[in-house]
Design an enzyme around this catalytic site. Structure first.
Site, PDB file in Angstrom:
ATOM      1  N   HIS A 123      75.556   1.159  47.787  1.00 40.67           N
ATOM      2  CA  HIS A 123      75.374   2.468  47.170  1.00 40.67           C
ATOM      3  C   HIS A 123      75.474   2.369  45.655  1.00 40.67           C
ATOM      4  O   HIS A 123      75.908   1.340  45.117  1.00 40.67           O
ATOM      5  CB  HIS A 123      76.438   3.456  47.680  1.00 40.67           C
ATOM      6  CG  HIS A 123      77.834   3.046  47.349  1.00 40.67           C
ATOM      7  ND1 HIS A 123      78.669   2.409  48.239  1.00 40.67           N
ATOM      8  CD2 HIS A 123      78.557   3.180  46.199  1.00 40.67           C
ATOM      9  CE1 HIS A 123      79.839   2.167  47.672  1.00 40.67           C
ATOM     10  NE2 HIS A 123      79.796   2.625  46.424  1.00 40.67           N
ATOM     11  N   SER A 125      77.525   4.144  42.753  1.00 41.64           N
ATOM     12  CA  SER A 125      78.689   5.009  42.543  1.00 41.64           C
ATOM     13  C   SER A 125      78.379   6.070  41.491  1.00 41.64           C
ATOM     14  O   SER A 125      77.801   5.776  40.443  1.00 41.64           O
ATOM     15  CB  SER A 125      79.902   4.184  42.093  1.00 41.64           C
ATOM     16  OG  SER A 125      80.301   3.298  43.110  1.00 41.64           O
ATOM     17  N   TYR A 205      83.395   8.880  33.339  1.00 41.00           N
ATOM     18  CA  TYR A 205      83.588   8.211  32.063  1.00 41.00           C
ATOM     19  C   TYR A 205      84.637   8.908  31.191  1.00 41.00           C
ATOM     20  O   TYR A 205      84.694   8.718  29.998  1.00 41.00           O
ATOM     21  CB  TYR A 205      82.265   8.105  31.298  1.00 41.00           C
ATOM     22  CG  TYR A 205      81.303   7.148  31.934  1.00 41.00           C
ATOM     23  CD1 TYR A 205      81.332   5.793  31.633  1.00 41.00           C
ATOM     24  CD2 TYR A 205      80.387   7.591  32.881  1.00 41.00           C
ATOM     25  CE1 TYR A 205      80.461   4.904  32.232  1.00 41.00           C
ATOM     26  CE2 TYR A 205      79.516   6.707  33.487  1.00 41.00           C
ATOM     27  CZ  TYR A 205      79.556   5.367  33.163  1.00 41.00           C
ATOM     28  OH  TYR A 205      78.693   4.492  33.771  1.00 41.00           O
ATOM     29  N   ASP A 224      75.979   3.482  27.210  1.00 46.67           N
ATOM     30  CA  ASP A 224      74.932   2.831  27.989  1.00 46.67           C
ATOM     31  C   ASP A 224      75.435   2.496  29.389  1.00 46.67           C
ATOM     32  O   ASP A 224      75.668   1.327  29.721  1.00 46.67           O
ATOM     33  CB  ASP A 224      74.443   1.549  27.287  1.00 46.67           C
ATOM     34  CG  ASP A 224      73.825   1.851  25.937  1.00 46.67           C
ATOM     35  OD1 ASP A 224      73.169   2.906  25.822  1.00 46.67           O
ATOM     36  OD2 ASP A 224      74.018   1.058  25.012  1.00 46.67           O
ATOM     37  N   PRO A 225      75.639   3.492  30.221  1.00 44.45           N
ATOM     38  CA  PRO A 225      76.199   3.269  31.553  1.00 44.45           C
ATOM     39  C   PRO A 225      75.331   2.327  32.373  1.00 44.45           C
ATOM     40  O   PRO A 225      74.102   2.409  32.340  1.00 44.45           O
ATOM     41  CB  PRO A 225      76.218   4.676  32.165  1.00 44.45           C
ATOM     42  CG  PRO A 225      75.174   5.432  31.425  1.00 44.45           C
ATOM     43  CD  PRO A 225      75.228   4.890  30.030  1.00 44.45           C
ATOM     44  N   SER A 226      75.964   1.422  33.071  1.00 49.06           N
ATOM     45  CA  SER A 226      75.248   0.451  33.896  1.00 49.06           C
ATOM     46  C   SER A 226      75.330   0.888  35.351  1.00 49.06           C
ATOM     47  O   SER A 226      76.228   0.482  36.097  1.00 49.06           O
ATOM     48  CB  SER A 226      75.867  -0.950  33.718  1.00 49.06           C
ATOM     49  OG  SER A 226      75.206  -1.879  34.530  1.00 49.06           O
ATOM     50  N   PHE A 227      74.391   1.730  35.751  1.00 47.51           N
ATOM     51  CA  PHE A 227      74.333   2.127  37.156  1.00 47.51           C
ATOM     52  C   PHE A 227      73.853   0.923  37.964  1.00 47.51           C
ATOM     53  O   PHE A 227      72.911   0.232  37.563  1.00 47.51           O
ATOM     54  CB  PHE A 227      73.371   3.295  37.344  1.00 47.51           C
ATOM     55  CG  PHE A 227      73.770   4.524  36.582  1.00 47.51           C
ATOM     56  CD1 PHE A 227      74.907   5.241  36.917  1.00 47.51           C
ATOM     57  CD2 PHE A 227      72.991   4.972  35.521  1.00 47.51           C
ATOM     58  CE1 PHE A 227      75.266   6.372  36.218  1.00 47.51           C
ATOM     59  CE2 PHE A 227      73.356   6.104  34.811  1.00 47.51           C
ATOM     60  CZ  PHE A 227      74.491   6.803  35.156  1.00 47.51           C
ATOM     61  N   HIS A 228      74.470   0.694  39.097  1.00 51.34           N
ATOM     62  CA  HIS A 228      74.137  -0.507  39.854  1.00 51.34           C
ATOM     63  C   HIS A 228      74.506  -0.365  41.327  1.00 51.34           C
ATOM     64  O   HIS A 228      75.284   0.521  41.695  1.00 51.34           O
ATOM     65  CB  HIS A 228      74.866  -1.721  39.268  1.00 51.34           C
ATOM     66  CG  HIS A 228      76.363  -1.612  39.359  1.00 51.34           C
ATOM     67  ND1 HIS A 228      77.119  -0.900  38.453  1.00 51.34           N
ATOM     68  CD2 HIS A 228      77.251  -2.103  40.277  1.00 51.34           C
ATOM     69  CE1 HIS A 228      78.393  -0.964  38.784  1.00 51.34           C
ATOM     70  NE2 HIS A 228      78.498  -1.688  39.895  1.00 51.34           N
ATOM     71  N   SER A 230      76.327  -2.615  44.063  1.00 55.28           N
ATOM     72  CA  SER A 230      77.120  -3.834  44.266  1.00 55.28           C
ATOM     73  C   SER A 230      76.628  -4.556  45.512  1.00 55.28           C
ATOM     74  O   SER A 230      76.439  -3.942  46.566  1.00 55.28           O
ATOM     75  CB  SER A 230      78.606  -3.492  44.399  1.00 55.28           C
ATOM     76  OG  SER A 230      79.127  -3.010  43.183  1.00 55.28           O
TER      77      SER A 230
END
Length: 286
Positions: A123, A125, A205, A224-228, A230
């Site tokens: 997913h 987050s 944040y 610069d949020p790193s949406f990812h 996992s």
């Protein structure tokens, strides 16, 4: 004349013990045997029945929690009865090709001395893991549902691998970073953060919500949020070690038979997991 028998207090009986003994020796009847008092009868504690102990399994589990049962993972906060770990996320249903690539990534990492464990579910987050009291669950999810009522479906894609470490530096993750759809994710996070703020919980944040006109400024404040998504994890902070062979892992993603692999997320609903409960919030069609 009939004999009157008077029962004395416990202190008087103790004081007259020698007199009673003397009468018994003379063949006369003694006073009735002293009965145990309530305090004396309750000094010995009875064991708690198993049926009662089984009513509170969480409390027993908290006292005997074995980290080996959870792959060595450590809680980010202390377990308490009636406190539920809660987070909001966008689910990803993996494809067969994705699972094959993940197995290859884990195998290559093992060759470099890193034992990776694949995620049980995948997913993106959209919140930190916060704690909710049981009686907050219903109003929290209702509030979140109302705030998400205007949000529409969208799509995201991700193809670049990146290494992450949690705030406590107790676990390291390999994830694939979202490249398209980040702007929509920022909008969703603003909605989720509003609900978090209403319940005095930590936002993703730790920032205040801003207006739509400040959208660009908001993105800069996020750093610069790193949406990812996992993919796999291991115990400890081994971010530097994995980065030494990250290019080798990325080449696995980029050299598939049909071209570079792109992870596609069809974002049709948000989910909120609180304890062992999962709440779904469908997003509107265009």
């Amino acid at each position: 004349m009939a004999m009157l028998v008077v029962y004395s207090s416990s202190s008087e009986e103790e004081g007259d013990s020698s007199v009673n003994t003397g009468r018994q020796q003379d063949g006369e009847s003694s006073y009735p045997a002293k009965k145990p008092t309530f305090e004396q009868s309750t000094k010995t504690k009875l064991p708690v029945p198993h049926c009662v102990l089984n009513m509170f399994p969480d409390e027993i589990e908290a006292q005997t929690e074995d980290r080996s049962l959870h792959g060595g993972r450590m809680r980010s906060f202390k377990h308490e009865q009636g406190i539920w770990a809660t987070y909001v996320y966008l689910p990803y249903k993996p494809e067969e090709e994705f699972m094959d690539i993940l197995a290859e990534l884990v195998s290559v990492a093992k060759c470099h001395g890193i034992e990776l464990t694949p995620q049980e579910e995948f997913h993106v987050s959209l919140s930190q893991t916060v704690v909710l009291r049981h009686h907050w669950i219903q109003p929290f999810t209702q509030n979140l549902k109302a705030d998400l009522a205007h949000c529409r479906r969208f799509k995201c894609s991700a193809e670049k691998l990146k290494v992450y470490c949690n705030a406590e530096k107790t676990r390291t993750f390999i994830g694939v970073e979202v490249s398209a759809g980040s702007n929509q994710l920022v909008e969703i996070i603003k909605v989720v953060d509003k609900t978090m703020t209403d319940f005095r919980l930590e936002t993703f944040y730790k920032l205040l919500i801003v207006t739509a006109k400040e959208k660009q400024h908001y993105s800069m404040m996020l750093g610069d949020p790193s949406f990812h998504v996992s993919l796999a994890w291991c115990i400890g902070n081994v971010e530097a070690q994995i980065n030494t062979f990250l290019k080798e892992l990325q080449s696995i993603m980029d050299t598939q038979e049909d071209g570079p692999f792109t992870l596609s997320l069809n974002c049709v609903e948000l989910r909120c997991r609180t304890g062992n409960k999962v709440f779904c919030f469908p997003l509107h069609c265009e």
